[in-house]
Motif scaffolding. Structure first.
Motif, PDB file in Angstrom:
ATOM      1  N   MET A  66       0.842  -1.199   0.000  1.00 44.73           N
ATOM      2  CA  MET A  66       0.000   0.000   0.000  1.00 44.73           C
ATOM      3  C   MET A  66       0.877   1.249   0.000  1.00 44.73           C
ATOM      4  N   GLU A  67       0.603   2.177  -0.916  1.00 44.12           N
ATOM      5  CA  GLU A  67       1.266   3.476  -0.930  1.00 44.12           C
ATOM      6  C   GLU A  67       0.337   4.514  -0.304  1.00 44.12           C
ATOM      7  N   GLN A  68       0.939   5.560   0.237  1.00 43.06           N
ATOM      8  CA  GLN A  68       0.150   6.604   0.878  1.00 43.06           C
ATOM      9  C   GLN A  68       0.706   7.971   0.522  1.00 43.06           C
ATOM     10  N   ARG A  69      -0.171   8.895   0.223  1.00 38.25           N
ATOM     11  CA  ARG A  69       0.214  10.280  -0.035  1.00 38.25           C
ATOM     12  C   ARG A  69      -0.774  11.200   0.666  1.00 38.25           C
ATOM     13  N   ARG A  70      -0.320  12.425   0.925  1.00 39.12           N
ATOM     14  CA  ARG A  70      -1.174  13.315   1.702  1.00 39.12           C
ATOM     15  C   ARG A  70      -1.046  14.750   1.223  1.00 39.12           C
ATOM     16  N   TYR A  71      -2.195  15.435   1.241  1.00 41.05           N
ATOM     17  CA  TYR A  71      -2.226  16.881   1.039  1.00 41.05           C
ATOM     18  C   TYR A  71      -3.106  17.465   2.133  1.00 41.05           C
ATOM     19  N   LYS A  72      -2.475  18.115   3.108  1.00 38.89           N
ATOM     20  CA  LYS A  72      -3.187  18.714   4.244  1.00 38.89           C
ATOM     21  C   LYS A  72      -4.101  17.666   4.886  1.00 38.89           C
TER      22      LYS A  72
END
Length: 426
Positions: free
Chosen positions: A1-7
């Motif tokens: 699983m990959e994870q990315r975030r914006y605020k």
């Protein structure tokens, strides 16, 4: 699983399927495009797709329900005994259910005025919950009956809804104890750590013999009377000595119960075991969803909890209501903030009907604030974590245990995946 975030938007991508995005404040789940996923960085790459994501992140949904707790004690856990007929290897109550101070049974004559004190402080239309704990609470069934009868009498005339629960080892279910549980329509949680070869090692009787056959018989009787009881739950505790959650799950499914609970031991502090626990929970989720879809998955307590929060957009600002909406009554009628803290004078906040308001005031701020969780994407599904676990690991109840955070975020991510599979793609 990959994870990315914006605020306050966190996105996940598994091996297949469209990426999933979760709005941390609004508790909303949505699919996003590959383009949006590829453009997500600490600061978004400018594109038409990411402009929509930016607008979504800025939204504050009017449907979101605040997680702030209303003031007032609305839930009490009562140690009706501080003795036990088992000797579980991981028992946090002194190893023998006594918390280091054996008490055969609570003094009901002292307990009833204590209950009256808390009930009279509740506004009309409230709910009041009593949980019976031990030791082993069914060693004193008459006390449970007296307390149950009194609470129902006191609340009936005031439009207050009373609810009862019990956590038991399940070895003392007989006609008498069963009738008492039915009379108060109790939610019943039975402790069982897996099949006999596992459970008997962790939860032997005091003479070292098997307890599992007694528990299985108790569960059979409870299941036969489910129509007269509340929820029937099987609950297991897991640590480095027992990490075969899949075997436990398959064993639990042989019983006619409503719910399964899997808990990582509050006293365990092993990184490898912690990660294995999450992997095993993911394996259970796969089995549950494959066999029965959302209904079967939601028999597992933690996933049902997260699904309900997402459906209702209900924020949680407190992992538990310790010191806010909940108190613990030991078998000597002392008041503590938490069942794990019984006997700890630093966490005692009263005795009988006398409350230490100064100490209670220290608990009123939301745990998300006290534990500095404001920047965590999982905060409104976690609620700041367990103070006791944090203290066990770091020495400070408001300094987060990294293993707890890893475990909680991992299970929330799993819940989001299955929520998407169950709802978003429909």
């Amino acid at each position: 699983m990959e994870q990315r975030r914006y605020k306050d938007i966190v996105a996940f991508k598994w091996n297949q399927g469209a990426p999933l995005a979760f709005h941390a404040r609004n508790l909303e789940v949505a699919e996003i495009s590959e383009e949006t996923w590829n453009d997500m960085q600490e600061t978004l790459q400018s594109s038409e797709a990411t402009e929509e994501l930016t607008l979504w992140e800025q939204e504050n949904s009017p449907e979101v329900k605040s997680g702030k707790l209303q003031p007032g004690i609305r839930s009490l856990t009562i140690n009706v005994t501080q003795i036990c007929n088992l000797k579980c290897t991981y028992c946090a109550a002194g190893g023998d259910g006594t918390y280091g101070a054996a008490q055969t049974k609570i003094n009901v004559e002292k307990t009833l005025p204590q209950l009256k004190f808390f009930i009279e402080r509740l506004p009309e239309g409230s709910r009041f919950k009593i949980t019976f704990l031990g030791g082993e609470p069914l060693l004193y069934p008459d006390g449970i009956q007296e307390i149950g009868n009194y609470v129902r009498l006191m609340t009936a005339g005031r439009n207050i809804q009373a609810g009862f629960s019990i956590v038991t080892n399940g070895t003392l279910i007989n006609e008498k104890t069963l009738n008492i549980l039915k009379s108060i329509k109790a939610n019943v949680t039975v402790s069982l750590d897996g099949p006999a070869e596992i459970n008997d090692k962790a939860r032997p009787t005091k003479d070292g013999s098997s307890s599992t056959s007694l528990v299985v018989e108790g569960l059979r009787q409870l299941a036969d009377n489910r129509h007269s009881l509340g929820l029937l739950t099987v609950h297991g505790v897991f640590n480095r000595e027992n990490l075969d959650l899949v075997s436990a799950y398959n064993f639990y499914r042989t019983f006619k119960v409503d719910r399964y609970e899997f808990t990582y031991s509050v006293e365990e502090n092993d990184d490898a075991s912690n990660k294995e626990f999450v992997e095993q929970m993911n394996s259970i989720a796969v089995l549950a969803y494959a066999s029965g879809g959302e209904p079967e998955l939601r028999k597992i307590g933690i996933f049902d909890q997260h699904f309900s929060a997402l459906d209702n957009q209900q924020q949680t600002e407190n992992y538990c209501g310790a010191g806010k909406s909940f108190l613990m009554v030991d078998a000597r009628n002392n008041l503590f903030t938490c069942p794990w803290e019984v006997g700890n004078k630093d966490e005692q906040v009263g005795q009988g009907t006398q409350l230490n308001e100064e100490r209670l005031a220290q608990y009123q701020a939301p745990l998300i604030e006290q534990n500095n969780c404001q920047s965590c994407w999982a905060r409104f599904l976690c609620g700041g974590g367990c103070m006791f676990i944090h203290k066990q690991s770091t020495g400070n109840k408001h300094q987060k245990d990294g293993q707890f955070c890893f475990r909680t975020r991992g299970l929330i991510a799993t819940a989001l995946l299955y929520y998407k599979m169950s709802r978003v793609s429909c």
